[in-house]
Design a protein around this motif. Structure first.
Motif, PDB file in Angstrom:
ATOM      1  N   CYS A 158      30.283  90.287  57.848  1.00 57.73           N
ATOM      2  CA  CYS A 158      31.605  89.661  57.989  1.00 57.73           C
ATOM      3  C   CYS A 158      31.516  88.286  58.652  1.00 57.73           C
ATOM      4  O   CYS A 158      32.448  87.479  58.546  1.00 57.73           O
ATOM      5  CB  CYS A 158      32.544  90.563  58.781  1.00 57.73           C
ATOM      6  SG  CYS A 158      32.102  90.767  60.528  1.00 57.73           S
ATOM      7  N   GLY A 159      30.431  88.014  59.374  1.00 57.19           N
ATOM      8  CA  GLY A 159      30.251  86.715  59.995  1.00 57.19           C
ATOM      9  C   GLY A 159      30.954  86.524  61.323  1.00 57.19           C
ATOM     10  O   GLY A 159      30.918  85.430  61.897  1.00 57.19           O
ATOM     11  N   ALA A 160      31.589  87.593  61.847  1.00 55.68           N
ATOM     12  CA  ALA A 160      32.340  87.447  63.100  1.00 55.68           C
ATOM     13  C   ALA A 160      31.435  87.043  64.260  1.00 55.68           C
ATOM     14  O   ALA A 160      31.789  86.178  65.074  1.00 55.68           O
ATOM     15  CB  ALA A 160      33.066  88.757  63.417  1.00 55.68           C
ATOM     16  N   CYS A 161      30.261  87.653  64.353  1.00 57.85           N
ATOM     17  CA  CYS A 161      29.349  87.338  65.461  1.00 57.85           C
ATOM     18  C   CYS A 161      28.886  85.883  65.391  1.00 57.85           C
ATOM     19  O   CYS A 161      28.792  85.188  66.408  1.00 57.85           O
ATOM     20  CB  CYS A 161      28.160  88.298  65.468  1.00 57.85           C
ATOM     21  SG  CYS A 161      27.193  88.281  63.938  1.00 57.85           S
ATOM     22  N   TYR A 162      28.600  85.443  64.182  1.00 59.92           N
ATOM     23  CA  TYR A 162      28.156  84.061  63.968  1.00 59.92           C
ATOM     24  C   TYR A 162      29.244  83.069  64.380  1.00 59.92           C
ATOM     25  O   TYR A 162      28.973  82.057  65.040  1.00 59.92           O
ATOM     26  CB  TYR A 162      27.786  83.885  62.497  1.00 59.92           C
ATOM     27  CG  TYR A 162      27.553  82.470  62.060  1.00 59.92           C
ATOM     28  CD1 TYR A 162      26.362  81.824  62.333  1.00 59.92           C
ATOM     29  CD2 TYR A 162      28.539  81.776  61.344  1.00 59.92           C
ATOM     30  CE1 TYR A 162      26.153  80.508  61.920  1.00 59.92           C
ATOM     31  CE2 TYR A 162      28.337  80.476  60.932  1.00 59.92           C
ATOM     32  CZ  TYR A 162      27.147  79.846  61.226  1.00 59.92           C
ATOM     33  OH  TYR A 162      26.936  78.558  60.819  1.00 59.92           O
ATOM     34  N   GLU A 163      30.483  83.376  64.006  1.00 60.63           N
ATOM     35  CA  GLU A 163      31.591  82.458  64.279  1.00 60.63           C
ATOM     36  C   GLU A 163      31.945  82.422  65.766  1.00 60.63           C
ATOM     37  O   GLU A 163      32.323  81.379  66.299  1.00 60.63           O
ATOM     38  CB  GLU A 163      32.830  82.874  63.463  1.00 60.63           C
ATOM     39  CG  GLU A 163      32.675  82.720  61.963  1.00 60.63           C
ATOM     40  CD  GLU A 163      32.592  81.262  61.528  1.00 60.63           C
ATOM     41  OE1 GLU A 163      33.009  80.382  62.331  1.00 60.63           O
ATOM     42  OE2 GLU A 163      32.114  81.004  60.418  1.00 60.63           O
ATOM     43  N   ALA A 174      32.704  91.256  69.436  1.00 59.67           N
ATOM     44  CA  ALA A 174      33.359  90.860  68.181  1.00 59.67           C
ATOM     45  C   ALA A 174      33.055  91.798  67.024  1.00 59.67           C
ATOM     46  O   ALA A 174      33.839  91.880  66.068  1.00 59.67           O
ATOM     47  CB  ALA A 174      32.937  89.439  67.812  1.00 59.67           C
ATOM     48  N   CYS A 175      31.928  92.523  67.084  1.00 61.37           N
ATOM     49  CA  CYS A 175      31.519  93.360  65.948  1.00 61.37           C
ATOM     50  C   CYS A 175      32.312  94.660  65.925  1.00 61.37           C
ATOM     51  O   CYS A 175      32.226  95.480  66.843  1.00 61.37           O
ATOM     52  CB  CYS A 175      30.023  93.659  66.023  1.00 61.37           C
ATOM     53  SG  CYS A 175      29.448  94.612  64.596  1.00 61.37           S
ATOM     54  N   HIS A 214      21.597  97.930  59.136  1.00 60.90           N
ATOM     55  CA  HIS A 214      22.184  98.868  58.185  1.00 60.90           C
ATOM     56  C   HIS A 214      23.659  99.132  58.465  1.00 60.90           C
ATOM     57  O   HIS A 214      24.372  99.675  57.608  1.00 60.90           O
ATOM     58  CB  HIS A 214      21.415 100.196  58.188  1.00 60.90           C
ATOM     59  CG  HIS A 214      21.424 100.915  59.500  1.00 60.90           C
ATOM     60  ND1 HIS A 214      20.720 100.472  60.592  1.00 60.90           N
ATOM     61  CD2 HIS A 214      22.076 102.041  59.894  1.00 60.90           C
ATOM     62  CE1 HIS A 214      20.928 101.296  61.609  1.00 60.90           C
ATOM     63  NE2 HIS A 214      21.738 102.239  61.219  1.00 60.90           N
ATOM     64  N   LEU A 215      24.140  98.748  59.660  1.00 62.83           N
ATOM     65  CA  LEU A 215      25.563  98.872  59.988  1.00 62.83           C
ATOM     66  C   LEU A 215      26.328  97.572  59.758  1.00 62.83           C
ATOM     67  O   LEU A 215      27.556  97.563  59.769  1.00 62.83           O
ATOM     68  CB  LEU A 215      25.736  99.297  61.460  1.00 62.83           C
ATOM     69  CG  LEU A 215      25.187 100.662  61.859  1.00 62.83           C
ATOM     70  CD1 LEU A 215      25.390 100.901  63.347  1.00 62.83           C
ATOM     71  CD2 LEU A 215      25.865 101.769  61.055  1.00 62.83           C
ATOM     72  N   CYS A 216      25.615  96.491  59.553  1.00 64.11           N
ATOM     73  CA  CYS A 216      26.245  95.178  59.414  1.00 64.11           C
ATOM     74  C   CYS A 216      27.019  95.081  58.099  1.00 64.11           C
ATOM     75  O   CYS A 216      26.509  95.456  57.038  1.00 64.11           O
ATOM     76  CB  CYS A 216      25.180  94.079  59.472  1.00 64.11           C
ATOM     77  SG  CYS A 216      25.845  92.417  59.294  1.00 64.11           S
TER      78      CYS A 216
END
Length: 282
Positions: free
Chosen positions: A101-106, A78-79, A96-98
């Protein structure tokens, strides 16, 4: 004076952008000076504000709960930014690349990711002889100052006075975030081939954003026609020319405001301030 946003920018560093911004702020008096050069803010060296508020700026980054994680790898897929990678026994997070966006969490099917705050910098507020002062500072090693600029822009929306924005150098994302919604952009350059090249980049950016603009020639001297001819061809006004003087450089090196040490410069900035406000009213 009604609330307006005047952004001072340049295509590269070292042209005198901060010099123009702080002296313009002192000339207009009842304004806020906002230093958006979060990688190297130095407006405070000249305005010497009394800092009254300091606020941390945090972003959310993923933290893996290995009591729940099955190493399915859905978060990695997803990332879009490569901030997660799957190893043999764990998911490695490159914070440091994050982009938060919260995509991984969702997307995690096992509720094995939680978002935790990480400090990336801070915002300071204060006062300098009636001038409101705001600056942001990015922590060493962080990849982007955009989260800080977003918080600064939220604060600008709440202000009830004119704002002088000292933008970052260059034409990258931080510049775009700092000058958006400006009522006027003041482009600072110097009369050299390098200055002209980077001025052209800044002009193209401001035109793409459909913002009104004018030019200030700093360290003006014998080669001013280099900038003047370009400005005439682009239909942009040269609003001021700040002469090169050794004594001005010495005052700058001591953290002094030029309008307070040189009557000629004071007059130049008074005319510049008047011209900018007239152009905004049109």
């Amino acid at each position: 004076m009604k609330k307006v946003k005047i952004s001072v920018l340049s295509g590269k560093g070292g042209t005198g952008k901060t010099t123009v911004a702080v002296n313009l702020a002192r000339t207009l008096k009842e304004v806020y000076y906002v230093d958006c050069d979060v990688e190297e803010p130095n407006g405070h060296l000249f305005l010497k504000p009394q800092i009254e508020i300091q606020k941390d700026v945090n972003v959310l980054i993923p933290e893996i709960d290995y009591g729940k994680c099955t190493l399915c790898g859905e978060c990695v897929k997803a990332c879009r930014f490569g901030a997660l990678t799957k190893l043999l026994k764990k998911i490695l997070v490159f914070d440091h690349l994050c982009h938060s966006c919260g995509a991984c969490y969702e997307i995690c099917p096992y509720d094995a990711i939680r978002e935790v705050p990480k400090k990336v910098g801070e915002i300071r507020e204060g006062n300098s002889q009636g001038i409101g002062f705001i600056d942001g500072k990015l922590n060493y090693g962080e990849a982007t100052g955009v989260p800080i600029l977003r918080e600064i822009n939220k604060r600008i929306e709440e202000l009830d006075k004119p704002v002088i924005v000292d933008s970052p150098p260059g034409t990258s994302c931080p510049v775009i975030h700092s000058i958006e919604n400006s009522d006027f952009c003041l482009l600072v350059t110097e009369p050299t081939p390098y200055g002209l090249h980077d001025l052209d980049l800044a002009v193209k950016l401001v035109k793409d954003m459909k913002l009104p603009m004018g030019i200030v020639i700093n360290k003006a001297g014998e080669k001013d026609e280099l900038i003047e001819e370009y400005a005439a061809g682009e239909g942009i006004k040269v609003l001021a020319k700040i002469p090169f003087k050794r004594e001005l450089a010495e005052s700058y090196s001591k953290g002094k405001l030029l309008v307070e040490v040189d009557e000629e410069i004071k007059g130049i900035f008074e005319r510049l301030a008047k011209d900018i406000l007239e152009l905004i009213r049109k």
